[in-house]
Design a protein around this motif. Structure first.
Motif, short mmCIF file in Angstrom:
data_model
loop_
_atom_site.label_atom_id
_atom_site.label_comp_id
_atom_site.label_asym_id
_atom_site.label_seq_id
_atom_site.Cartn_x
_atom_site.Cartn_y
_atom_site.Cartn_z
N SER A 42 -24.02 44.50 -65.13
CA SER A 42 -24.92 45.23 -64.25
C SER A 42 -26.34 45.26 -64.77
CB SER A 42 -24.42 46.65 -64.02
OG SER A 42 -24.41 47.32 -65.25
N PHE A 43 -26.51 44.97 -66.06
CA PHE A 43 -27.89 44.97 -66.55
C PHE A 43 -28.60 43.68 -66.19
CE2 PHE A 43 -31.09 47.09 -68.68
CZ PHE A 43 -31.73 46.28 -69.60
N ILE A 44 -27.83 42.58 -66.12
CA ILE A 44 -28.48 41.30 -65.85
C ILE A 44 -29.25 41.28 -64.53
CG2 ILE A 44 -28.06 38.85 -65.49
CD1 ILE A 44 -27.80 39.57 -68.31
N PRO A 45 -28.69 41.76 -63.43
CA PRO A 45 -29.50 41.74 -62.20
C PRO A 45 -30.73 42.63 -62.28
CG PRO A 45 -27.22 42.15 -61.67
CD PRO A 45 -27.33 42.23 -63.14
N LEU A 46 -30.67 43.66 -63.13
CA LEU A 46 -31.83 44.54 -63.23
C LEU A 46 -33.02 43.82 -63.84
CD1 LEU A 46 -30.39 47.96 -64.41
CD2 LEU A 46 -31.50 47.44 -62.26
N ILE A 47 -32.72 42.92 -64.81
CA ILE A 47 -33.85 42.34 -65.51
C ILE A 47 -34.23 40.95 -64.99
CG2 ILE A 47 -33.42 43.58 -67.60
CD1 ILE A 47 -32.14 41.22 -68.79
N SER A 48 -33.41 40.36 -64.18
CA SER A 48 -33.78 39.01 -63.78
C SER A 48 -34.56 39.06 -62.49
CB SER A 48 -32.54 38.17 -63.61
OG SER A 48 -31.84 38.61 -62.47
N ASN A 49 -35.60 38.27 -62.51
CA ASN A 49 -36.45 38.17 -61.32
C ASN A 49 -36.68 36.70 -61.10
OD1 ASN A 49 -38.27 38.49 -59.34
ND2 ASN A 49 -39.86 39.44 -60.60
N SER A 50 -36.05 36.10 -60.05
CA SER A 50 -35.98 34.65 -59.99
C SER A 50 -37.33 34.00 -59.74
CB SER A 50 -34.99 34.23 -58.90
OG SER A 50 -35.40 34.81 -57.68
N THR A 58 -35.36 35.16 -70.22
CA THR A 58 -35.00 36.37 -70.95
C THR A 58 -33.61 36.84 -70.57
OG1 THR A 58 -37.31 36.98 -70.94
CG2 THR A 58 -35.73 38.70 -71.43
N SER A 59 -33.34 36.84 -69.28
CA SER A 59 -32.03 37.34 -68.86
C SER A 59 -30.95 36.39 -69.33
CB SER A 59 -31.99 37.53 -67.35
OG SER A 59 -32.28 36.32 -66.71
N LEU A 60 -31.25 35.11 -69.41
CA LEU A 60 -30.25 34.17 -69.91
C LEU A 60 -29.94 34.44 -71.36
CD1 LEU A 60 -28.58 31.80 -69.09
CD2 LEU A 60 -30.36 30.30 -69.94
N LYS A 61 -31.01 34.64 -72.16
CA LYS A 61 -30.81 34.91 -73.58
C LYS A 61 -30.00 36.19 -73.77
CE LYS A 61 -35.26 33.36 -75.14
NZ LYS A 61 -36.45 33.81 -75.79
N TYR A 62 -30.33 37.18 -73.00
CA TYR A 62 -29.62 38.45 -73.11
C TYR A 62 -28.14 38.25 -72.81
CZ TYR A 62 -28.51 43.35 -72.44
OH TYR A 62 -27.95 44.58 -72.53
N PHE A 63 -27.88 37.48 -71.76
CA PHE A 63 -26.49 37.28 -71.37
C PHE A 63 -25.72 36.57 -72.47
CE2 PHE A 63 -22.88 36.71 -68.87
CZ PHE A 63 -22.45 35.40 -68.99
N LEU A 64 -26.35 35.57 -73.07
CA LEU A 64 -25.65 34.79 -74.09
C LEU A 64 -25.30 35.65 -75.29
CD1 LEU A 64 -27.52 31.39 -74.11
CD2 LEU A 64 -25.16 31.84 -73.52
N THR A 65 -26.27 36.38 -75.79
CA THR A 65 -25.98 37.15 -77.01
C THR A 65 -24.96 38.24 -76.74
OG1 THR A 65 -27.88 38.50 -76.50
CG2 THR A 65 -28.17 36.79 -78.12
N GLN A 66 -25.16 38.95 -75.66
CA GLN A 66 -24.30 40.10 -75.42
C GLN A 66 -22.87 39.63 -75.12
OE1 GLN A 66 -25.37 43.72 -74.86
NE2 GLN A 66 -26.75 42.87 -76.37
N SER A 67 -22.74 38.50 -74.42
CA SER A 67 -21.38 38.06 -74.11
C SER A 67 -20.70 37.58 -75.36
CB SER A 67 -21.39 36.99 -73.03
OG SER A 67 -22.12 35.89 -73.49
N LEU A 68 -21.44 36.93 -76.27
CA LEU A 68 -20.85 36.51 -77.53
C LEU A 68 -20.34 37.72 -78.29
CD1 LEU A 68 -20.38 34.17 -79.42
CD2 LEU A 68 -22.60 34.60 -80.40
#
Lengths: 336, 572
Positions: A42-50, A58-68
């Motif tokens: 739910s945080f990813i849609p908040l920060i991504s602005n296409s 930024t949102s991609l980096k966030y997703f990668l680290t947090q999912s790892l």
């Protein structure tokens, strides 16, 4: 933060809050992991602005680290369940679980993603990242922590938070490193009691909120923007007070949680750790004062061609200054 | 203003005299007490003690001050603000009287502090640089004594009230009394200019001559001796009294030697006062308070007279105080030189003048009781030195040739000044015998061998011969001081002790602090704190930034690496 027009963001914000509550109030470790995953999602849609390339990255980096980190966390939970009969493995498993949780929080030595991502977010998203996202990893940390490992992590947090911030000019990265430093204090408070952590966290988030809302209203992202403007006196005063409060200078609000934590440090005889807490605090105050020192001199350099006036949405600045100054004294009347 | 205050003080003196005779004949002493407030265990009272000692001292103080005020009508007649001067002198007398009649430490403090402050105002009366420096030295040296009395007030609160005279018999061996005695002795030493604090008395001669006559000869400097006389029962077998003996006989000796090298008239008289003060303190610390009091009173008389004669001479010499310019004055100003000679001879202890009674009694008591060899030698040596500088002064001023300009106006008929000097002359002749008949109800028993009895005379004759020989000057005389320059400058400059109070307090510390500032504040502490730490932190931060700016894959991979290391430990 609700001033954007997109109602999807309101929906995802609601799910964000709810996910943290799931995570901290679950009976089993599995429920905690579920909460962490929903939090990420739910945080990813908040920060991504296409429309903005930096925001997407930024949102991609966030997703990668947090999912790892979440995958590791799940894996460690399962290993813990399957090998529970082996009690001498407790140390290693707790270290591994703590590492994954520390990476979710953005604590050293797994913090390298944190300044990068903070640089790419807007101020209000930063506020969510620095305050709300830390709640569930912290509480999960308090359920199963390894004291020695955590003390080592605290020291690393403090040192990296202070040294890294010395060479920064971007205000967001500055607050990021200060957030890493404060994570050190918060991890220690978790080790003492959850109540203490709650106290520190609430005051820290209040201070961060006041700072970030001021920067947001002035639309400032870099340090040179502070010096070019001709700021209204109250804005300057508010900036001064909030920075000093964040650094932990006594009459202001931010001194209180640090004082209480030092009290517990000394009671439990962590003398060398106290020394490190103090010294890194000094370095942090140094780079705060470097930003604001011109505002408490009588003669300062004023650029007159960019005027920063008090706008209508800045009417709560006086209230925030008042709270920062008088909280410590007023609290003695309330809680005594 | 002058006449009014003169009559008032003279009348006050007569009252005191009457009461003194009445009290000493009937052995009375009156103690007035007014309790202002009584608070928990402390009681603040205002008390007045009138016994024969305080009445006698008040009589002498009021006599000298009335005569001095009358004298200053003519001496300071060209002064625009004469009223200010007279008022200052009257306030001084009031402080002194308050000090004399008080058996209570608070009123002693009021009198003591008042004396110090007003003597400062009087010393800086001529507002030039020399007076300013002298006043600063006087006030700050006296201030040390004030601080000591303040601390005594704090310590004596231990006992419940500030009337110290009640506690002497009971509390003698207490630790608190030990501390109190130490502080009282230091306070008396600062006021009476004994050895560590003796630099202010010659410097305070920058004051006008009537001030010197009143303040620096009889009242201010004897306040310390009076305080010790009052505290005598407490101090009599304390250790610090022996220290006081040592310091006071050294004062006596040192000032006697320094007076021989001086050429300033008022400084010679100041050093002679210092020598006699040392004599008073030393006989007091040997255990004879009444003899000390006796010498205090007779000394007050002839020293005040001596200062007043010096004032007349200075006026005549067109405000020159250097004795090398004076000479042969006995031919031209017979009345003044009469007063000068009698006071000088009384100072030396010539038989049956007033100084003889007290000084000879002191020396015979020193010989009769068995004291130290050093005490004995220094006493007699100082007596000889007194005669030495006295005769040298008489030779320079009275007998040798007149050394000023060819045109001179030596005016002796100033009857205001002369009348005031005659009053003191009368007292200076008679007060010795008169006091000895009053104070000592029975004489001291002294039985000495013949040569020891005549020791005083031997020493005096030796001193007078030396004084005569030293002051023989002709056109071709060699200045012997230059031959022994180091020794002479040591002896002349009061054994370099004034440097302790002047250079030692300012120049040495400022010099040292400059070295410290340059080497530490602007030197090493910049490297070990300040700039050095900033450079270290900045380098660390730059180094860290290199780590921070990395490829994203590296972060993720390092996390995986950490876990692989942990797994390895897990499976081992």
């Amino acid at each position: 933060m609700l001033t954007n027009n997109n109602s999807n963001k309101m929906f995802f914000l609601f799910i964000l809050f709810f996910s943290t509550l799931i995570s901290i109030s679950s009976n089993s470790w599995f429920g905690c992991w579920i909460g962490l995953e929903i939090n990420l999602l739910s945080f990813i849609p908040l920060i991504s602005n296409s429309k903005n390339l930096l925001s997407v990255e930024t949102s991609l980096k966030y997703f990668l680290t947090q999912s790892l980190a979440s995958i590791n966390f799940l894996f460690m939970i399962l290993i813990k369940f399957s090998l529970l009969k082996n009690f001498d493995m407790n140390n290693i498993i707790s270290i591994m679980m703590n590492s994954s949780l520390l990476m979710k929080m953005g604590s050293a030595p797994f913090h390298f993603w944190f300044p990068n991502i903070v640089e790419g977010l807007s101020w209000m998203n930063n506020f969510m990242l620095m305050t709300w996202q830390k709640i569930s990893p912290m509480i999960l940390l308090s359920y199963y922590f390894n004291k020695n490992f955590l003390i080592f992590m605290i020291i690393m947090n403090l040192i990296i938070g202070s040294l890294g911030g010395l060479n920064q000019t971007s205000l967001r990265k500055l607050l990021a490193f200060s957030s890493i430093n404060n994570l050190g204090w918060m991890i220690f408070s978790i080790m003492i009691s959850e109540n203490l952590w709650l106290f520190y966290f609430l005051i820290y988030s209040m201070m961060i909120f006041m700072m970030i809302s001021l920067f947001f209203l002035m639309n400032m992202y870099f340090m040179n923007q502070l010096f070019i403007n001709n700021m209204n006196f109250f804005i300057k005063l508010n900036l001064l007070i909030n920075f000093l409060s964040l650094g932990g200078l006594p009459p202001f609000m931010g001194f209180m949680p640090k004082w209480i934590i030092i009290n517990f440090l000394l009671i439990n005889k962590f003398y060398f750790l106290t020394f490190i807490f103090m010294m890194t605090s000094l370095i942090i105050i140094y780079y705060y004062i470097r930003i604001i020192y011109s505002s408490f001199m009588f003669n300062y350099f004023k650029m007159k061609w960019v005027n920063l006036l008090m706008k209508n949405n800045m009417s709560l600045i006086n209230l925030s200054s008042f709270i920062s100054i008088s909280s410590m004294i007023l609290s003695t009347f309330i809680f005594m | 203003m002058c006449f009014n205050s003169f009559f008032f003080l003279f009348f006050f003196m007569l009252i005191n005299f009457f009461f003194f005779v009445y009290f000493i004949m009937n052995g009375l002493s009156v103690f007035f007490e007014w309790e202002i407030i009584s608070f928990n265990s402390m009681s603040i009272v205002m008390s007045i003690l009138l016994d024969w000692m305080s009445l006698l001292f008040m009589m002498f103080v009021s006599l000298i001050s009335s005569v001095v005020i009358f004298y200053s009508k003519s001496y300071m007649n060209s002064e625009l603000n004469l009223n200010r001067f007279i008022i200052l002198v009257l306030m001084f007398v009031f402080s002194m009287v308050l000090l004399i009649i008080s058996p209570n430490l608070i009123s002693i403090l009021l009198g003591w502090d008042g004396l110090g402050l007003i003597s400062y105002c009087l010393v800086i009366y001529y507002q030039n640089l020399k007076s300013y420096n002298a006043g600063m030295l006087t006030a700050l040296s006296n201030r040390i004594g004030d601080v000591m009395i303040l601390m005594v007030i704090c310590w004596v609160m231990n006992y419940g009230s500030w009337n110290y005279i009640f506690y002497f018999d009971f509390m003698k061996n207490d630790y608190v009394m030990f501390i109190i005695s130490f502080m009282i002795i230091i306070a008396a030493m600062t006021k009476s200019a004994q050895i560590p604090f003796s630099s202010w008395l010659p410097a305070a001669m920058a004051a006008p001559t009537p001030v010197s006559a009143l303040v620096h000869s009889s009242t201010l400097v004897t306040a310390g001796v009076y305080l010790l006389i009052r505290f005598n029962y407490l101090l009599i077998d304390m250790f610090f009294f022996k220290v006081l003996l040592f310091l006071s006989i050294l004062t006596m000796f040192m000032s006697g030697i320094s007076a021989n090298y001086e050429f300033d008239l008022k400084k010679i008289i100041a050093l002679s006062t210092l020598s006699q003060l040392g004599l008073m303190m030393s006989i007091l610390s040997l255990g004879f308070p009444d003899i000390a009091f006796f010498h205090l009173l007779t000394h007050a008389m002839f020293k005040a007279l001596l200062f007043m004669c010096a004032g007349v001479i200075i006026h005549m010499m067109n405000d020159i105080q250097d004795i090398r310019y004076m000479g042969g004055l006995s031919l031209y100003i017979p009345l003044t030189s009469l007063c000068l000679n009698i006071s000088n001879l009384s100072l030396c202890g010539i038989p049956f003048l007033s100084g003889f009674y007290s000084k000879d009694l002191i020396l015979e008591m020193v010989s009769f009781n068995s004291f130290n060899l050093m005490v004995f030698i220094l006493f007699y040596l100082s007596t000889g030195l007194t005669v030495f500088y006295t005769f040298r002064l008489i030779m320079y001023v009275m007998i040798n040739d007149f050394n000023l300009m060819m045109i001179y106006n030596l005016y002796d008929e100033d009857y205001i000044m002369l009348n005031s000097m005659f009053v003191l002359l009368f007292m200076s002749l008679l007060s010795g015998s008169f006091l000895s008949w009053f104070i000592f109800s029975y004489p001291y028993m002294i039985y000495l061998p013949f040569n020891l009895k005549l020791m005083v005379i031997y020493v005096s004759i030796l001193g007078s011969i030396l004084g005569f020989m030293v002051s023989n000057m002709g056109i071709y005389s060699l200045n012997k001081l230059l031959l022994s320059y180091n020794l002479s400058s040591f002896l002349c400059l009061m054994w370099f002790m004034p440097n302790l109070s002047t250079y030692g307090l300012s120049y040495i510390y400022l010099n040292f602090s400059q070295i410290l500032f340059k080497n530490i504040d602007m030197g090493w502490s910049e490297i070990y704190s300040g700039k050095g730490i900033f450079n270290i932190l900045k380098n660390y931060s730059v180094f860290y930034n290199i780590y921070q700016m990395n490829n994203f894959k590296i972060y993720l991979f390092s996390f995986i690496l950490w876990f692989m290391i942990l797994f390895i430990f897990f499976f081992i």
